[in-house]
Design an enzyme around this catalytic site. Structure first.
Site, short mmCIF file in Angstrom:
data_model
loop_
_atom_site.label_atom_id
_atom_site.label_comp_id
_atom_site.label_asym_id
_atom_site.label_seq_id
_atom_site.Cartn_x
_atom_site.Cartn_y
_atom_site.Cartn_z
N HIS A 111 27.36 26.97 -20.69
CA HIS A 111 28.66 26.32 -20.49
C HIS A 111 29.05 26.24 -19.01
O HIS A 111 30.10 25.69 -18.68
CB HIS A 111 29.73 27.04 -21.31
N THR A 191 29.00 20.45 -13.37
CA THR A 191 28.10 20.45 -12.22
C THR A 191 26.77 21.08 -12.63
O THR A 191 26.71 21.86 -13.58
CB THR A 191 28.67 21.24 -11.03
N ASP A 195 27.78 27.89 -10.57
CA ASP A 195 28.94 28.02 -9.68
C ASP A 195 30.16 28.57 -10.40
O ASP A 195 31.28 28.48 -9.90
CB ASP A 195 29.28 26.66 -9.05
N ARG A 268 35.01 24.75 -24.23
CA ARG A 268 34.47 25.44 -25.40
C ARG A 268 34.82 26.93 -25.43
O ARG A 268 34.25 27.70 -26.20
CB ARG A 268 32.95 25.24 -25.45
#
Length: 610
Positions: A111, A191, A195, A268
């Site tokens: 995710h 992305t 990160d 989610r």
């Protein structure tokens, strides 16, 4: 239309400013300064092999049930699910080596990297059919028909599936721009980088919404109605939705309280309460870091505190994934081949997530999901007040976190109980095959069938194509497939359905392989997963090990980062395993005081304030 398409594909300007060099943009635009959209959110997945659409442009594999592929018809995905993946919960085997945390942490990592938007329309473009109610194939409806004799689905019914949205200018939409049609590509809303986007968001609007802008602390917003034994909980979303409103809880036995969904950097967050507990853990860690940095650097602005804490949490995730997670998943052979010593940043490496990774390879852990969400007390025994719950009762239920003991029992359940062992005889638990989102959909879904239908929607080539891509053998018959699978009976059943190994859906072929040595995936997925993470690391200008991202002393401090310490710092849990992914007896757990604390002193700024 042309003007609109131009604005969506024209590369942004990346002026070389100190902030672009120092901190990631939320969307990761300008990570690669020469090609600013590489790895940015809301761009198309990349393809390592050409798409295989039935019409060469946009029509999914299996759209025409009479069309032959490699001289054989594709089987209905629900039939494959019933015959190959079905298992009774009573028959499952637990993993003797790894905890349930390894499984749910994999979902957490996924995710951070991939989210494929569905078509925004729930109705057919051509005739107005409602995709949720009709079983007709009509763009964007791509339903999963019930096979004859299905144990749950009535004849002539289906499971609804919406096609993934095409990237702008691809597939049939290309005709709108008066161009030759381009092969349909799908979008990654996130992305491509590790990160911690699932904490901070991958779009500027969401990132701002998640920040606490009522003070100068650089903090993330938390719940303003409820606490978890004095600790922070995730904030509620302001979006009206019935998704999480399927349960009411009596408060003080007098008031009915409606609990909305939580909001986080990834939509989610509420999928299951175990995942929610990890989201909560990292929001708390961001705020703990921001407060500590404020003490060390009282002149820092809110923006600097936020960005520095975010940068550290992003580095945490990179370290945990590469140091603690991936070695267990891909095994030493693939790890050493693709993910050994950091070779440095290379602007020519494309970090973009591959369609096959998002659609198939990184969905391997669905087979390691237990049918229960475990909740344990301080002694790592079943919680007397808040017992473990069936997985299907933990979907979209934030009220359980608020009213049933917070995140501590859930995290103890993740580190104190084993993962399900993925075996060829017992693949996918009923909670995922027969009861997926049973409380939030008008019909319970089947995750195995969905995974295979999605790979057909995305025109992902079949099993053998990817075996060849990875330099592995491509079995041509039942005997050769039996050698690859180390299972004659499984090979027979697969070819009974597919006719040829060429046609086996990539997700199924990958999860059916026996584990590579020291791994929790077979050789094919070990190759695809390690290749993707190699690209993610090497194509990231702001990777924590890259020169100039952190100082030498800061990197030395980051070397001590562990998931165990993060749990200790942000919960009431007092005893943890050194490696929360390794399944051991609670008698071998250590007190939190034994685990080194994260040293923030290298972040004390003696020079100019940024």
């Amino acid at each position: 239309f042309l003007a609109e398409e131009e604005t969506q594909t024209r590369p942004p300007s990346c002026r070389t400013t100190p902030l672009i060099n120092k901190y990631r943009t939320i969307t990761s635009v300008c990570n690669n300064r020469r090609n600013p959209l590489l790895g940015a959110s809301n761009t198309a997945f990349t393809r390592w092999l050409p798409a295989q659409y039935e019409d060469g442009i946009s029509q999914p594999k299996g759209w025409d049930p009479n069309k032959l592929h490699n001289d054989a018809a594709l089987p209905l995905v629900r039939l494959v699910s019933n015959r190959i993946l079905s298992t009774a919960d009573a028959d499952i085997e637990s993993d003797r080596e790894f905890t349930f945390m390894l499984t749910i942490f994999g979902q957490w990592v996924d995710h951070d990297l991939t989210l494929t938007p569905f078509s925004p329309s729930i109705r057919s473009f051509s005739n107005g059919l409602n995709c949720d109610e009709s079983c007709e194939r009509s763009e964007p409806c791509f339903p999963i028909p019930a096979p004859p004799g299905d144990p749950r689905l009535r004849p002539d019914t289906c499971l609804p599936v919406f096609r993934s949205s095409p990237a702008c200018g691809s597939g049939n939409t290309a005709y709108m721009f008066g161009e030759n049609p381009k092969v349909r590509e799908q979008i990654n809303a996130l992305t491509a980088f590790l990160d911690a986007g699932q904490v901070y968001g991958s779009e500027d609007g969401l990132a701002k919404e998640l920040r606490d802008l009522t003070n100068d602390g650089g903090l993330l917003r938390v719940n303003d109605q409820f606490l978890d034994n004095g600790r922070e909980l995730l904030p509620f979303t302001s979006v009206e939705s019935n998704m999480c409103a399927t349960r009411r809880k009596t408060l003080n036995d007098t008031t009915l309280t409606e609990v909305p969904c939580f909001i986080a950097g990834d939509v989610r967050v509420d999928e299951n309460t175990a995942l929610t507990s990890i989201h909560t853990l990292f929001v708390r860690e961001h705020n703990r870091l921001a407060r500590a940095l404020h003490v060390l650097n009282p002149t820092w602005s809110s923006e600097t505190l936020y960005q520095e804490a975010r940068k550290i949490v992003g580095a945490y995730n990179q370290i945990l994934v590469f140091k603690e997670y991936l070695p267990h998943i891909v095994g030493p052979d693939a790890y050493n081949r693709h993910l050994g010593l950091y070779p440095g940043y290379d602007e020519n490496v494309d970090p973009t997530i591959a369609n096959v990774f998002a659609t198939a390879a990184f969905r391997f852990a669905h087979l390691a999901i237990q049918p229960m969400i475990f909740r344990l007390n301080e002694n790592y025994q079943n919680h007397p007040q808040f017992p473990s719950v069936p997985l299907y009762e933990a979907f979209f239920s934030p009220w359980r976190v608020i009213f049933e003991g917070g995140i501590d029992p859930l995290l103890r359940g993740l580190i104190g109980r084993p993962a399900k062992l993925s075996t060829q005889d017992h693949m996918l638990v009923d909670a995922l095959r027969e009861r997926l989102f049973a409380f939030t959909s008008h019909i319970a879904l089947d995750l195995a069938a969905l995974n295979m239908q999605r790979s057909r929607d995305h025109a992902i080539p079949g099993y053998n194509s990817w075996r060849r891509f990875c330099g592995l053998s491509a079995p041509q018959n039942e005997q050769e497939l039996a050698v690859v699978m180390n299972n004659t009976e499984l090979a027979r059943r697969l070819l009974e359905l597919y006719g040829t190994p060429e046609n086996i859906d990539i997700w199924l072929g990958g999860v059916a392989e026996p584990f590579a040595p020291g791994a929790r995936v077979g050789p094919l997925f070990a190759c695809l997963i390690s290749t993707q993470f190699q690209h993610i690391r090497q194509g990231d200008r702001l990777w924590f090990e890259n020169q100039g991202v952190f100082t030498t002393k800061q990197k030395a401090s980051l070397a001590s980062v562990s998931l165990a310490r993060i749990i200790c710092d942000n919960t009431g849990i007092l005893r943890v395993p050194y490696d929360p992914f390794r399944f051991t007896s609670p008698s071998s757990f250590v007190n939190c005081g034994v685990i080194p604390a994260f040293d923030l002193t290298p972040w004390i700024e003696t020079g100019k304030v940024p």
